[in-house]
Write an enzyme that holds these catalytic residues in place. Structure first.
Site, PDB file in Angstrom:
ATOM      1  N   THR A 162       0.848  -1.185   0.000  1.00 19.40           N
ATOM      2  CA  THR A 162       0.000   0.000   0.000  1.00 19.40           C
ATOM      3  C   THR A 162       0.888   1.241   0.000  1.00 19.40           C
ATOM      4  O   THR A 162       2.089   1.159   0.234  1.00 19.40           O
ATOM      5  CB  THR A 162      -0.921   0.020   1.228  1.00 19.40           C
ATOM      6  OG1 THR A 162      -0.117   0.150   2.411  1.00 19.40           O
ATOM      7  CG2 THR A 162      -1.727  -1.267   1.331  1.00 19.40           C
ATOM      8  N   GLU A 305      -5.850  -4.525  -0.777  1.00 24.26           N
ATOM      9  CA  GLU A 305      -6.143  -5.680   0.081  1.00 24.26           C
ATOM     10  C   GLU A 305      -7.172  -6.625  -0.519  1.00 24.26           C
ATOM     11  O   GLU A 305      -7.404  -7.718   0.000  1.00 24.26           O
ATOM     12  CB  GLU A 305      -6.643  -5.188   1.445  1.00 24.26           C
ATOM     13  CG  GLU A 305      -5.602  -4.473   2.279  1.00 24.26           C
ATOM     14  CD  GLU A 305      -5.506  -2.981   2.008  1.00 24.26           C
ATOM     15  OE1 GLU A 305      -4.963  -2.245   2.846  1.00 24.26           O
ATOM     16  OE2 GLU A 305      -5.981  -2.533   0.927  1.00 24.26           O
ATOM     17  N   LYS A 412      -7.687  11.464  -2.109  1.00 22.08           N
ATOM     18  CA  LYS A 412      -7.326  10.683  -3.285  1.00 22.08           C
ATOM     19  C   LYS A 412      -7.281  11.615  -4.486  1.00 22.08           C
ATOM     20  O   LYS A 412      -8.305  12.080  -4.970  1.00 22.08           O
ATOM     21  CB  LYS A 412      -8.308   9.539  -3.517  1.00 22.08           C
ATOM     22  CG  LYS A 412      -7.662   8.340  -4.192  1.00 22.08           C
ATOM     23  CD  LYS A 412      -8.507   7.105  -4.056  1.00 22.08           C
ATOM     24  CE  LYS A 412      -7.693   5.846  -4.352  1.00 22.08           C
ATOM     25  NZ  LYS A 412      -8.488   4.628  -4.242  1.00 22.08           N
TER      26      LYS A 412
END
Length: 509
Positions: A162, A305, A412
């Site tokens: 990540t 994930e 983001k």
């Protein structure tokens, strides 16, 4: 029924059933390489043989630091075929972060594009680094792999970290079984629907969460594959789509915004699907893709994930004749892919109804969902088999997910995470700053950008303040607003919801 589910079986299927299908690579918008799955298979076996000759053994990690090109695609299968674990490293990270990831994964060796060698210079003394010339030399001299290492479907095939926005980067490991099943999900008709009829353009970086798993899906189904090479730009992407008659591609909304601007310069009518992911697209973008480009738009949601696909947003059949209704569905994150399970939970862990109104944290589990981080348990993220995504969401009665907030105030921008907390700490490292808060504000191109609000102890030039921040340049806030005080909640915490409301009023998208 006891046959193991091995990712590498897709390579053999591609060679047997689709030997003449093609893989093409472009660089700066020009075709530089084209070959068939037959050629691809032969080179992958030679590369796997070379890895074994280099001493790579089952379970070893082999890192890649590479753009989207045919050599990287060969590594996608050659590393698992040699029994090792493919570790794709995000080339956009700072060298220090890259070094941390390589050391944490304990990679045996690194394959790096020549242009990216400076990023691994600090760790070269710890492990071999093979550049493009060395890569070709290996394939030219190696014997094809004949005896494949025995592998179990639960053995690891790939590893991705990540972006480390809430602490050090965390590794997510994928087994052969998880990627095998994930690949089938990518080919479902109500998902990405990858098939032999497709020509797939890989715009999503191959270092990012298995490039959404689409390279594996394309190999399994025999789709033609096209790679845009280093630094693809929207104008070049448009020309590639026209030249190769691409039918499927995926990208973050930021790239799609620029692609729409190139609409008049290329024929994009071959596209049957343009899939958006990374961050929710605006309504105007979806409308432009469908009306100006004449291309059906879709959205997918996932996480590193989750290998990474979790949902796919394809409108209900009843909405297909209604463009406005279709756009409403596309802007949601979509329905859960078969094989996965989900829950919405409140702060007490109780289930929240799927009525499209009630909000809760999204929990998810399934055969391609991680249950721990690589070499790092992080029990707060995983409990009783459930991944706590940190996303706050609603699910409507038709089963469509909509992400409405993020648990840790992450930003983001252009599909990449920015940590508001890390930015706040960097701002407050300046002695002139007493308090700082960073929030996301809408942006036409990047979807979100950071806005900083600061309380000062003494005067400081905001341009100098930004210039002194020790963060990646693309993290830098677009603006710094000096305020007398920051709003607080009843327990004394900075009220970021109030800040967002004020910012949105002040800065319309």
């Amino acid at each position: 029924m006891n046959s193991p589910l091995l990712l590498t079986d897709f390579l053999d299927r591609a060679r047997e059933l689709f030997p003449g299908k093609e893989i093409a690579q472009y660089t700066d918008g020009a075709l530089v390489h084209r070959y068939t799955y037959r050629d691809y298979h032969d080179r992958v076996l030679r590369l796997a043989g070379a890895l074994r000759e280099l001493g790579v053994r089952p379970g070893d990690r082999v890192a890649t630091l590479a753009w989207n090109h045919y050599r990287h695609l060969e590594l996608y299968f050659a590393v698992p075929l040699a029994g090792a674990v493919l570790h794709t490293v995000n080339l956009r990270l700072e060298p220090g972060e890259i070094g941390y990831i390589l050391d944490h994964a304990d990679d045996r060796l690194i394959f790096a594009d020549t242009s990216l060698l400076p990023s691994v210079e600090p760790v070269r003394r710890h492990r071999p680094v093979i550049d493009e010339a060395g890569y070709e030399a290996l394939i030219a001299s190696a014997e094809p792999l004949t005896e494949r290492p025995s592998r179990h479907e639960d053995d690891l095939a790939a590893l991705c970290y990540t972006s480390g926005t809430t602490g050090p980067p965390k590794g997510v490991a994928y087994s052969h079984r998880s990627l095998y099943l994930h690949t089938f999900a990518a080919c479902l008709a109500d998902g990405h629907a990858i098939s032999e009829r497709d020509t797939v353009l890989h715009v999503v970086p191959m270092f990012h969460a298995n490039a959404w798993g689409i390279p594996f899906a394309a190999a399994m189904t025999g789709a033609n594959q096209v790679l845009p090479g280093p630094h693809p730009v929207p104008a070049g992407i448009a020309r590639i789509i026209e030249a190769e008659r691409v039918t499927y591609t995926g990208m973050v909304p930021t790239v799609a915004v620029d692609l729409v601007r190139e609409a008049a310069k290329a024929d994009l009518s071959s596209l049957r699907a343009l899939v958006l992911g990374g961050s929710p697209p605006g309504e105007d973008l979806v409308r432009d893709i469908e009306e100006r480009l004449g291309v059906p738009a879709f959205q997918g949601w996932g996480m590193t994930e989750i290998s990474p696909m979790g949902t796919f947003s394809r409108p209900l059949p009843s909405a297909e004749g209604d463009p406005a209704a279709r756009r409403r569905y596309i802007r949601k994150q979509g329905r859960l892919l078969p094989g996965l399970r989900w829950r919405l939970a409140d702060d007490e862990g109780r289930d929240v109804p799927h009525d499209g109104v009630a909000r809760g944290e999204l929990l998810i589990k399934g055969p391609w969902v991680a249950t721990r981080y690589y070499r790092d348990e992080h029990p707060g993220c995983f409990h009783d088999g459930w991944l706590h995504t940190g996303d706050i969401a609603t699910i409507d009665p038709d089963g469509y997910l909509e992400i409405v907030d993020r648990a840790k105030d992450l930003i983001k921008s252009g599909g990449e995470w920015i940590s508001s907390v890390a930015l706040e700490h960097a701002l407050m490292a300046n002695p002139a700053v007493a308090e700082a808060a960073v929030i996301a504000v809408p942006h036409e191109r990047w979807q979100e950008r950071p806005l900083a609000l600061v309380v000062l102890d003494k005067p400081v030039d905001t341009a100098e303040l930004l210039a002194g921040l020790d963060v990646p340049r693309w993290w830098l806030p677009d603006d710094v607003v000096v305020v007398d005080q920051l709003p607080r909640t009843s327990v004394g915490k900075i009220d970021k919801r109030a800040l967002r409301e004020r910012a949105y009023e002040r800065r319309p998208a």
